[in-house]
Scaffold this motif. Structure first.
Motif, PDB file in Angstrom:
ATOM      1  N   THR A   1       0.894  -1.107  -0.073  1.00 52.08           N
ATOM      2  CA  THR A   1      -0.131  -0.099  -0.073  1.00 52.08           C
ATOM      3  C   THR A   1       0.842   1.089  -0.153  1.00 52.08           C
ATOM      4  N   ASN A   2       0.668   2.124  -0.798  1.00 52.21           N
ATOM      5  CA  ASN A   2       1.317   3.212  -1.235  1.00 52.21           C
ATOM      6  C   ASN A   2       2.807   2.811  -1.492  1.00 52.21           C
ATOM      7  N   PRO A   3       3.007   2.472  -2.700  1.00 49.80           N
ATOM      8  CA  PRO A   3       4.392   1.725  -3.120  1.00 49.80           C
ATOM      9  C   PRO A   3       5.232   2.842  -3.403  1.00 49.80           C
ATOM     10  N   GLU A   4       5.030   4.120  -3.398  1.00 48.69           N
ATOM     11  CA  GLU A   4       6.081   5.125  -3.424  1.00 48.69           C
ATOM     12  C   GLU A   4       7.046   5.057  -2.409  1.00 48.69           C
ATOM     13  N   ARG A   5       6.737   4.490  -1.333  1.00 48.13           N
ATOM     14  CA  ARG A   5       7.790   4.271  -0.127  1.00 48.13           C
ATOM     15  C   ARG A   5       8.483   3.100  -0.090  1.00 48.13           C
ATOM     16  N   PHE A   6       8.540   2.226  -1.061  1.00 48.06           N
ATOM     17  CA  PHE A   6       8.801   0.921  -1.113  1.00 48.06           C
ATOM     18  C   PHE A   6       9.999   0.774  -2.178  1.00 48.06           C
ATOM     19  N   LEU A   7      10.936   0.146  -2.019  1.00 45.60           N
ATOM     20  CA  LEU A   7      12.044   0.137  -2.658  1.00 45.60           C
ATOM     21  C   LEU A   7      13.194  -1.367  -2.304  1.00 45.60           C
ATOM     22  N   THR A   8      13.893  -1.861  -3.172  1.00 44.85           N
ATOM     23  CA  THR A   8      14.849  -3.010  -2.627  1.00 44.85           C
ATOM     24  C   THR A   8      16.036  -2.385  -2.023  1.00 44.85           C
ATOM     25  N   VAL A   9      16.201  -3.205  -0.840  1.00 43.42           N
ATOM     26  CA  VAL A   9      17.277  -2.615  -0.113  1.00 43.42           C
ATOM     27  C   VAL A   9      18.249  -3.953   0.054  1.00 43.42           C
ATOM     28  N   HIS A  10      19.238  -4.292  -0.842  1.00 41.29           N
ATOM     29  CA  HIS A  10      19.720  -5.636  -0.962  1.00 41.29           C
ATOM     30  C   HIS A  10      21.048  -5.538  -0.235  1.00 41.29           C
ATOM     31  N   PHE A  11      21.111  -6.096   0.862  1.00 42.99           N
ATOM     32  CA  PHE A  11      22.371  -6.376   1.548  1.00 42.99           C
ATOM     33  C   PHE A  11      23.164  -7.870   0.959  1.00 42.99           C
ATOM     34  N   SER A  12      24.283  -7.796   1.270  1.00 40.40           N
ATOM     35  CA  SER A  12      25.183  -9.083   0.563  1.00 40.40           C
ATOM     36  C   SER A  12      25.448  -9.919   1.764  1.00 40.40           C
TER      37      SER A  12
ATOM     38  N   PHE B   1      29.220  -7.884   7.846  1.00 40.02           N
ATOM     39  CA  PHE B   1      30.454  -7.677   7.541  1.00 40.02           C
ATOM     40  C   PHE B   1      30.552  -7.115   5.972  1.00 40.02           C
ATOM     41  N   ILE B   2      29.812  -7.348   5.056  1.00 38.23           N
ATOM     42  CA  ILE B   2      29.782  -6.847   3.649  1.00 38.23           C
ATOM     43  C   ILE B   2      29.213  -5.185   3.694  1.00 38.23           C
ATOM     44  N   PRO B   3      30.045  -4.225   3.229  1.00 34.76           N
ATOM     45  CA  PRO B   3      29.581  -3.040   3.458  1.00 34.76           C
ATOM     46  C   PRO B   3      28.531  -2.611   2.205  1.00 34.76           C
ATOM     47  N   GLY B   4      28.657  -3.180   1.172  1.00 34.82           N
ATOM     48  CA  GLY B   4      28.048  -2.814  -0.178  1.00 34.82           C
ATOM     49  C   GLY B   4      26.314  -3.104   0.060  1.00 34.82           C
ATOM     50  N   VAL B   5      25.316  -2.173  -0.381  1.00 33.49           N
ATOM     51  CA  VAL B   5      24.068  -2.416  -0.277  1.00 33.49           C
ATOM     52  C   VAL B   5      23.601  -1.782  -1.736  1.00 33.49           C
ATOM     53  N   GLU B   6      22.866  -2.550  -2.215  1.00 31.42           N
ATOM     54  CA  GLU B   6      22.175  -2.286  -3.769  1.00 31.42           C
ATOM     55  C   GLU B   6      20.591  -1.799  -3.181  1.00 31.42           C
TER      56      GLU B   6
ATOM     57  N   GLN C   1      27.566   1.203   2.451  1.00 37.04           N
ATOM     58  CA  GLN C   1      27.438   2.239   1.417  1.00 37.04           C
ATOM     59  C   GLN C   1      26.439   1.732   0.419  1.00 37.04           C
ATOM     60  N   GLY C   2      25.477   2.690   0.114  1.00 36.81           N
ATOM     61  CA  GLY C   2      24.500   2.305  -0.903  1.00 36.81           C
ATOM     62  C   GLY C   2      24.478   2.695  -2.398  1.00 36.81           C
ATOM     63  N   ALA C   3      24.343   1.792  -3.195  1.00 39.79           N
ATOM     64  CA  ALA C   3      24.508   2.071  -4.756  1.00 39.79           C
ATOM     65  C   ALA C   3      23.239   2.141  -5.263  1.00 39.79           C
ATOM     66  N   LEU C   4      22.820   3.073  -5.939  1.00 47.27           N
ATOM     67  CA  LEU C   4      21.537   3.233  -6.739  1.00 47.27           C
ATOM     68  C   LEU C   4      21.773   2.290  -8.102  1.00 47.27           C
ATOM     69  N   VAL C   5      20.923   1.456  -8.220  1.00 44.15           N
ATOM     70  CA  VAL C   5      20.613   0.443  -9.344  1.00 44.15           C
ATOM     71  C   VAL C   5      19.235   0.581  -9.966  1.00 44.15           C
ATOM     72  N   ALA C   6      19.398   0.278 -11.370  1.00 45.24           N
ATOM     73  CA  ALA C   6      17.907   0.256 -11.869  1.00 45.24           C
ATOM     74  C   ALA C   6      17.341  -0.991 -11.454  1.00 45.24           C
ATOM     75  N   ASP C   7      16.030  -1.099 -11.777  1.00 48.75           N
ATOM     76  CA  ASP C   7      15.149  -2.114 -11.492  1.00 48.75           C
ATOM     77  C   ASP C   7      15.125  -3.284 -12.633  1.00 48.75           C
ATOM     78  N   VAL C   8      16.247  -3.960 -12.608  1.00 49.38           N
ATOM     79  CA  VAL C   8      16.508  -5.141 -13.966  1.00 49.38           C
ATOM     80  C   VAL C   8      16.758  -6.563 -13.257  1.00 49.38           C
ATOM     81  N   PRO C   9      16.221  -7.542 -13.787  1.00 49.82           N
ATOM     82  CA  PRO C   9      16.734  -8.911 -13.177  1.00 49.82           C
ATOM     83  C   PRO C   9      18.101  -8.744 -12.802  1.00 49.82           C
ATOM     84  N   GLY C  10      18.566  -9.246 -11.794  1.00 48.33           N
ATOM     85  CA  GLY C  10      20.061  -9.536 -11.107  1.00 48.33           C
ATOM     86  C   GLY C  10      20.651  -8.157 -10.785  1.00 48.33           C
TER      87      GLY C  10
END
Length: 319
Positions: A134-145, A150-155, A180-189
């Motif tokens: 509900t209200n999808p404007e507040r939603f995104l993927t926050v992908h930890f590794s 211990f892994i600092p990068g997050v997509e 550290q967050g890296a901005l990534v387009a919404d594509v598979p993988g």
């Protein structure tokens, strides 16, 4: 929408979700966890504290880390209770569209309307999961590794519905946890798995062709370009090696392997515009002053020397 995140809930307290919860709790944020049942949540809580103490005893966490986590981590009897009054919710349940849709629906129904909701999915496009929110404007993927502590990068992967203002708020949250967050387009993988799978695919092809054994391929990767990747990404490495050198290498590859290893347009255009990387101060993504080149070389040499020293100290991997 919240403009600063000061409280977090993690739904799904397994290996990944638990590590994410630890990371935020260690950063001083109040974190509430919830799993499939109250019993499962309590078991996860106890496991996370025991694991944290092991990390602390091994010197992987600073002294006092376990008490800090204990002071900031709490359990909830249900998903709804966990998310009811927090600024940010991270969903980290089983990698299934059906399961995630069910959980994200419950989260968005119970969370505050201004709360930001993230998913730790590693493969499912954000646009597919956003339909359950509900209200999808507040939603995104926050992908930890893995491993999350211990892994600092997050997509960070917004869907087409995500409000762009959400991204800097989540970046700020990640910064509190030294991520550290890296901005990534919404594509598979996304980016991480696309690159990781391509490397594995080519490595397996090399083994199948009898060019080198899996053991020797692993040795080449970890002791050469993989050695550099903890400090520099592929664009920075290309700048240091010389873009004209890369262009020549790609010509050889194209002659022998065909179109799939042809010269990328970015490299070709760079060389055509006399952008050779660090050697002439004109790189793929930036220009370098002489002072920056000197500082870069000094940093690179120190980084690789320290990496070598660390590997000698740790010794070979046990498996």
């Amino acid at each position: 929408m919240v403009t600063s995140i000061t409280s977090v809930a993690v739904v799904g307290a397994g290996y990944m979700g638990g590590g994410i919860a630890q990371s935020f709790a260690l950063a001083g944020l109040p974190v509430t966890i919830a799993d499939a049942s109250a019993d499962a949540t309590q078991a996860a809580y106890e496991r996370l504290l025991a694991e944290s103490q092991e990390f602390e005893d091994e010197g992987l966490y600073d002294a006092g880390a376990t008490e800090a986590i204990r002071g900031n981590l709490r359990t909830a009897a249900s998903i709804e209770e966990a998310v009811a009054d927090v600024d940010f919710v991270e969903e980290a349940v089983f990698e299934s569209v059906e399961v995630k849709h069910d959980v994200l629906g419950r989260i968005s129904a119970a969370a505050r309307p201004d709360a930001i909701i993230g998913s730790n999915t590693s493969t499912i496009p954000a646009r597919v999961l956003a339909t359950a929110v509900t209200n999808p404007e507040r939603f995104l993927t926050v992908h930890f590794s893995n491993p999350a502590p211990f892994i600092p990068g997050v997509e960070l992967v917004p869907s087409e519905s995500t409000d762009p203002a959400v991204v800097p708020v989540v970046r700020e949250l990640l910064g509190k946890a030294d991520r550290q967050g890296a901005l990534v387009a919404d594509v598979p993988g996304f980016v991480l798995n696309r690159l990781q799978y391509v490397l594995l695919k080519e490595a397996m092809s090399i083994a199948e062709e009898g060019i080198a054994s899996p053991e020797d391929i692993d040795t080449v990767v970890r002791t050469t370009f993989g050695f550099r990747l903890g400090f520099f990404g592929p664009f920075a490495i290309a700048d240091q090696a010389g873009l004209d050198v890369y262009a020549g290498g790609f010509r050889t590859f194209e002659e022998n392997f065909g179109e799939r290893l042809a010269t990328p347009r970015l490299v070709q255009e760079a060389v055509e515009n006399d952008r050779k990387g660090v050697k002439n101060g004109k790189g793929l993504t930036k220009d370098y002053t002489p002072e920056e080149v000197k500082a870069l070389v000094a940093y690179r040499n120190k980084a690789y020397s320290e990496m070598g020293r660390l590997l000698r100290t740790l010794g070979p991997s046990p498996a």
